[in-house]
Design a protein around this motif. Structure first.
Motif, PDB file in Angstrom:
ATOM      1  N   LEU A 272       0.839  -1.205   0.000  1.00 33.70           N
ATOM      2  CA  LEU A 272       0.000   0.000   0.000  1.00 33.70           C
ATOM      3  C   LEU A 272       0.867   1.246   0.000  1.00 33.70           C
ATOM      4  CD1 LEU A 272      -2.678  -1.170   2.599  1.00 33.70           C
ATOM      5  CD2 LEU A 272      -3.116  -0.705   0.176  1.00 33.70           C
ATOM      6  N   LYS A 273       1.899   1.239   0.824  1.00 38.73           N
ATOM      7  CA  LYS A 273       2.807   2.382   0.898  1.00 38.73           C
ATOM      8  C   LYS A 273       3.576   2.564  -0.417  1.00 38.73           C
ATOM      9  CE  LYS A 273       5.837   5.462   2.224  1.00 38.73           C
ATOM     10  NZ  LYS A 273       5.504   6.907   2.146  1.00 38.73           N
ATOM     11  N   ASN A 274       4.114   1.485  -0.941  1.00 39.80           N
ATOM     12  CA  ASN A 274       4.961   1.574  -2.133  1.00 39.80           C
ATOM     13  C   ASN A 274       4.178   1.983  -3.386  1.00 39.80           C
ATOM     14  OD1 ASN A 274       7.188   0.860  -0.611  1.00 39.80           O
ATOM     15  ND2 ASN A 274       7.069  -1.313  -1.149  1.00 39.80           N
ATOM     16  N   THR A 275       2.875   1.679  -3.400  1.00 38.19           N
ATOM     17  CA  THR A 275       2.042   2.050  -4.549  1.00 38.19           C
ATOM     18  C   THR A 275       1.325   3.390  -4.326  1.00 38.19           C
ATOM     19  OG1 THR A 275       0.216   0.730  -3.641  1.00 38.19           O
ATOM     20  CG2 THR A 275       1.659  -0.324  -5.282  1.00 38.19           C
ATOM     21  N   ASN A 276       1.534   3.987  -3.144  1.00 33.93           N
ATOM     22  CA  ASN A 276       0.915   5.278  -2.803  1.00 33.93           C
ATOM     23  C   ASN A 276      -0.615   5.192  -2.799  1.00 33.93           C
ATOM     24  OD1 ASN A 276       0.974   7.935  -1.980  1.00 33.93           O
ATOM     25  ND2 ASN A 276       1.417   8.791  -4.006  1.00 33.93           N
ATOM     26  N   THR A 277      -1.119   4.003  -2.458  1.00 34.09           N
ATOM     27  CA  THR A 277      -2.563   3.787  -2.371  1.00 34.09           C
ATOM     28  C   THR A 277      -3.113   4.438  -1.107  1.00 34.09           C
ATOM     29  OG1 THR A 277      -2.337   1.692  -3.558  1.00 34.09           O
ATOM     30  CG2 THR A 277      -4.365   2.007  -2.280  1.00 34.09           C
ATOM     31  N   MET A 278      -4.343   4.951  -1.203  1.00 34.39           N
ATOM     32  CA  MET A 278      -4.998   5.591  -0.059  1.00 34.39           C
ATOM     33  C   MET A 278      -5.822   4.562   0.711  1.00 34.39           C
ATOM     34  SD  MET A 278      -6.337   9.004  -2.087  1.00 34.39           S
ATOM     35  CE  MET A 278      -7.016   8.120  -3.495  1.00 34.39           C
ATOM     36  N   VAL A 279      -5.842   4.683   2.028  1.00 38.33           N
ATOM     37  CA  VAL A 279      -6.634   3.815   2.898  1.00 38.33           C
ATOM     38  C   VAL A 279      -7.602   4.681   3.692  1.00 38.33           C
ATOM     39  CG1 VAL A 279      -6.547   2.292   4.928  1.00 38.33           C
ATOM     40  CG2 VAL A 279      -4.901   1.997   3.066  1.00 38.33           C
ATOM     41  N   VAL A 280      -8.837   4.199   3.875  1.00 35.59           N
ATOM     42  CA  VAL A 280      -9.807   4.919   4.701  1.00 35.59           C
ATOM     43  C   VAL A 280     -10.318   3.996   5.801  1.00 35.59           C
ATOM     44  CG1 VAL A 280     -12.016   6.132   4.781  1.00 35.59           C
ATOM     45  CG2 VAL A 280     -10.497   6.454   2.816  1.00 35.59           C
ATOM     46  N   HIS A 281     -10.197   4.474   7.017  1.00 38.85           N
ATOM     47  CA  HIS A 281     -10.610   3.749   8.220  1.00 38.85           C
ATOM     48  C   HIS A 281     -12.047   4.132   8.581  1.00 38.85           C
ATOM     49  CE1 HIS A 281     -10.609   1.962  12.118  1.00 38.85           C
ATOM     50  NE2 HIS A 281     -10.254   3.023  12.812  1.00 38.85           N
ATOM     51  N   ASN A 282     -12.858   3.118   8.940  1.00 44.90           N
ATOM     52  CA  ASN A 282     -14.268   3.334   9.277  1.00 44.90           C
ATOM     53  C   ASN A 282     -14.583   2.636  10.601  1.00 44.90           C
ATOM     54  OD1 ASN A 282     -15.332   4.465   6.453  1.00 44.90           O
ATOM     55  ND2 ASN A 282     -13.993   2.727   6.043  1.00 44.90           N
ATOM     56  N   PRO A 283     -14.225   3.249  11.709  1.00 40.24           N
ATOM     57  CA  PRO A 283     -14.210   2.534  12.990  1.00 40.24           C
ATOM     58  C   PRO A 283     -15.567   2.038  13.465  1.00 40.24           C
ATOM     59  CG  PRO A 283     -13.895   4.904  13.328  1.00 40.24           C
ATOM     60  CD  PRO A 283     -13.770   4.648  11.859  1.00 40.24           C
ATOM     61  N   GLU A 284     -16.604   2.867  13.390  1.00 44.27           N
ATOM     62  CA  GLU A 284     -17.899   2.452  13.909  1.00 44.27           C
ATOM     63  C   GLU A 284     -18.460   1.261  13.144  1.00 44.27           C
ATOM     64  OE1 GLU A 284     -20.607   5.752  15.715  1.00 44.27           O
ATOM     65  OE2 GLU A 284     -19.639   6.559  13.932  1.00 44.27           O
ATOM     66  N   SER A 285     -18.349   1.301  11.829  1.00 47.37           N
ATOM     67  CA  SER A 285     -18.839   0.209  11.007  1.00 47.37           C
ATOM     68  C   SER A 285     -18.109  -1.083  11.329  1.00 47.37           C
ATOM     69  CB  SER A 285     -18.677   0.558   9.528  1.00 47.37           C
ATOM     70  OG  SER A 285     -19.008  -0.528   8.715  1.00 47.37           O
ATOM     71  N   ASN A 286     -16.793  -1.016  11.456  1.00 41.66           N
ATOM     72  CA  ASN A 286     -16.017  -2.210  11.763  1.00 41.66           C
ATOM     73  C   ASN A 286     -16.433  -2.825  13.093  1.00 41.66           C
ATOM     74  OD1 ASN A 286     -12.869  -0.820  10.453  1.00 41.66           O
ATOM     75  ND2 ASN A 286     -14.664  -1.622   9.385  1.00 41.66           N
ATOM     76  N   MET A 287     -16.692  -1.969  14.084  1.00 43.03           N
ATOM     77  CA  MET A 287     -17.121  -2.456  15.389  1.00 43.03           C
ATOM     78  C   MET A 287     -18.561  -2.964  15.335  1.00 43.03           C
ATOM     79  SD  MET A 287     -15.491   0.562  17.756  1.00 43.03           S
ATOM     80  CE  MET A 287     -15.874  -0.178  19.341  1.00 43.03           C
ATOM     81  N   GLY A 288     -19.432  -2.199  14.669  1.00 46.03           N
ATOM     82  CA  GLY A 288     -20.842  -2.560  14.621  1.00 46.03           C
ATOM     83  C   GLY A 288     -21.108  -3.855  13.886  1.00 46.03           C
ATOM     84  N   ASN A 289     -20.300  -4.138  12.869  1.00 49.33           N
ATOM     85  CA  ASN A 289     -20.445  -5.386  12.114  1.00 49.33           C
ATOM     86  C   ASN A 289     -19.602  -6.522  12.693  1.00 49.33           C
ATOM     87  OD1 ASN A 289     -22.262  -4.396  10.157  1.00 49.33           O
ATOM     88  ND2 ASN A 289     -20.580  -3.502   8.983  1.00 49.33           N
ATOM     89  N   ALA A 290     -18.937  -6.245  13.814  1.00 50.47           N
ATOM     90  CA  ALA A 290     -18.083  -7.238  14.476  1.00 50.47           C
ATOM     91  C   ALA A 290     -17.037  -7.803  13.525  1.00 50.47           C
ATOM     92  CB  ALA A 290     -18.932  -8.359  15.081  1.00 50.47           C
ATOM     93  N   CYS A 291     -16.504  -6.915  12.682  1.00 46.81           N
ATOM     94  CA  CYS A 291     -15.513  -7.355  11.694  1.00 46.81           C
ATOM     95  C   CYS A 291     -14.100  -7.403  12.265  1.00 46.81           C
ATOM     96  CB  CYS A 291     -15.527  -6.411  10.485  1.00 46.81           C
ATOM     97  SG  CYS A 291     -16.939  -6.652   9.401  1.00 46.81           S
ATOM     98  N   GLY A 292     -13.851  -6.647  13.318  1.00 44.90           N
ATOM     99  CA  GLY A 292     -12.518  -6.605  13.888  1.00 44.90           C
ATOM    100  C   GLY A 292     -11.926  -5.218  13.839  1.00 44.90           C
ATOM    101  N   CYS A 293     -10.764  -5.074  14.447  1.00 46.02           N
ATOM    102  CA  CYS A 293     -10.065  -3.788  14.483  1.00 46.02           C
ATOM    103  C   CYS A 293      -8.889  -3.820  13.518  1.00 46.02           C
ATOM    104  CB  CYS A 293      -9.565  -3.485  15.897  1.00 46.02           C
ATOM    105  SG  CYS A 293      -8.656  -1.927  16.031  1.00 46.02           S
ATOM    106  N   PRO A 294      -8.849  -2.916  12.554  1.00 46.67           N
ATOM    107  CA  PRO A 294      -7.736  -2.916  11.597  1.00 46.67           C
ATOM    108  C   PRO A 294      -6.447  -2.414  12.237  1.00 46.67           C
ATOM    109  CG  PRO A 294      -9.166  -1.036  11.215  1.00 46.67           C
ATOM    110  CD  PRO A 294      -9.831  -1.853  12.268  1.00 46.67           C
TER     111      PRO A 294
END
Length: 444
Positions: A272-294
């Protein structure tokens, strides 16, 4: 011409970060000057004056991952819906809802989202849309709402094979048509991306078709490793991890947003870093869907451009700020975690992400930047300085602290009254549409 003054001003400009009694002058859609209220008023005596009344003046918020189509899900009860995991949530709630949306309901969903965005001080939105029952022209309907509301919007349709190859192709064509359309926008208020749902619902054939129809100047907007099932499918079917697959398919790059990135390892973060790709964190959704913590703190520390989104869970960026702050402290069992990373994502990362698609400088109050400005009614009881403004925002404000919202130089809300939209009519239309949508879903 406008002058917004008589407030504590947070500029996000490192050369002049905080003014105790600050003001900002606006001409058209551009900031002319910032400074002390008395001086700015004397420089522009004929300007309309918006009095912050001792509140806080600061740049408007940017939401880098939103789901407009989810607007009518509040309180929605779907017959037989009893999810046992993330895939059940997707299929039972979200994919069921998006299959029943009409074009008119899509537009009203957008109006509902934009009304809430304005009330929470958000003037720029990156939306990831789905409506498998009404694909063609869906992005254009959202654009109609964006123009009516005055919200800067970067739109895409989430391509997926989940409803068959023909609908996947229709989604690709919708993206391509909207990207071509957005190119012609000389207002710098609309942009397009090639949207994709997630690796586990996209075949190699569909990946190739997306690439074939994606203009080189735009990137992809895709959910990445949001659920463990996405990773397991990629390993089982493709024999590689998700980021490696996206790398091999030329999806990564400086114009691509990878939303979530929960199940990524150190090697993938380096890609991700080497390709300069953007990442977006969505904390409430991750918690609400019980997907885990990135591993968001690791992703930020690795130098990956990272922003903060809401995933449609809320339209209040300060709510996401608060949740992200405590999520990572709790997850890491480290009370010192996230103090710097999360505000960096919200106030710096989101602006940098947005400026990969919009020309006007965003997220800052300084000469030449976009006139995207908010006023909150927060009046601190303790000293506010350039060194502690984030603490005041985190613990003293919510999105509904916003009383005035200015987007692209237009006063969208003043003293909590919407200026460009007939809120009463919009909400009445939305209530009717939401009731009709709920009825159609439960008739199936």
């Amino acid at each position: 011409m406008l002058v917004i003054g008589n407030g504590r001003m947070i500029t996000r400009d490192l050369e002049n970060p905080f003014v105790e009694d600050g003001a900002v002058a606006v001409e058209g859609n551009t900031i002319l000057k910032t400074g002390v209220t008395k001086e700015i008023k004397e420089l522009y005596p004929e300007a309309e004056f918006i009095d912050a009344k001792g509140g806080v003046i600061m740049p408007a918020f940017i939401n880098t991952h939103e789901h407009i189509y989810s607007s009518f899900a509040r309180g929605l009860s779907i017959n037989g819906y009893n999810p046992k995991g993330f895939l059940d949530i997707l299929d039972g709630m979200w994919w069921t809802l998006d299959r029943h949306l009409t074009l008119e309901q899509i537009k009203l969903s957008a109006m509902a989202t934009y009304v809430d965005s304005i009330k929470n001080g958000v003037t720029t939105v990156f939306d990831h849309h789905a409506s498998f029952g009404a694909i063609t022209d869906s992005l254009f309907k959202i654009e109609e709402a964006a123009k009516a509301a005055g919200i800067r919007s970067c739109l895409c349709y989430e391509v997926s094979d989940r409803d068959g190859k023909e609908k996947a192709k229709e989604g690709i064509m919708e993206n391509a048509a909207f990207i071509r359309h957005a190119r012609k926008d000389d207002r710098d208020m609309i942009a397009g991306m090639m949207g994709m749902h997630a690796s586990f619902t996209i075949s190699d054939e569909t990946m190739e078709l997306c690439a074939e129809h994606k203009p080189s100047e735009v990137g992809y907007h895709i959910h990445v490793a949001e659920g463990i099932e996405d990773l397991h499918q990629c390993l089982h079917v493709h024999g590689k991890r998700i980021i490696d697959r996206l790398m091999d398919c030329n999806v990564l790059g400086e114009k691509t947003i990878a939303a979530h990135c929960i199940y990524v390892n150190k090697h993938e973060i380096e890609l991700l870093k080497n390709t300069n790709t953007m990442v977006v964190h969505n904390p409430e959704s991750n918690m609400g869907n019980a997907c885990g913590c990135p591993p968001t703190m690791e992703i930020v520390k690795a130098g990956v451009l990272t922003g903060l989104g809401t995933d449609g869970y809320t339209h209040d960026m300060l709510e996401s700020y608060k949740v992200a702050n405590i999520l990572h402290k709790h997850h890491l069992c480290d009370a010192n975690a996230a103090w710097g990373e999360v505000p960096q994502m919200l106030f710096e990362g989101n602006a940098k992400i947005a400026n990969r698609y919009f020309k006007k400088t965003l997220g800052i109050l300084k000469e030449g930047a976009a006139a995207d400005i908010i006023v909150t009614d927060y009046n601190p009881l303790t000293p506010m300085t350039k060194d502690n403004v984030n603490g005041h925002i985190l613990f003293g404000m919510t999105g509904r602290s916003v009383v005035t919202t200015i987007g692209n130089g237009q006063v969208l809300m003043k003293d909590r009254e919407l200026m460009q939209i007939d809120e009463e009519k919009v909400l009445a239309d939305c209530r009717q549409a939401a009731a009709e949508l709920a009825t159609s879903i439960n008739k199936r």
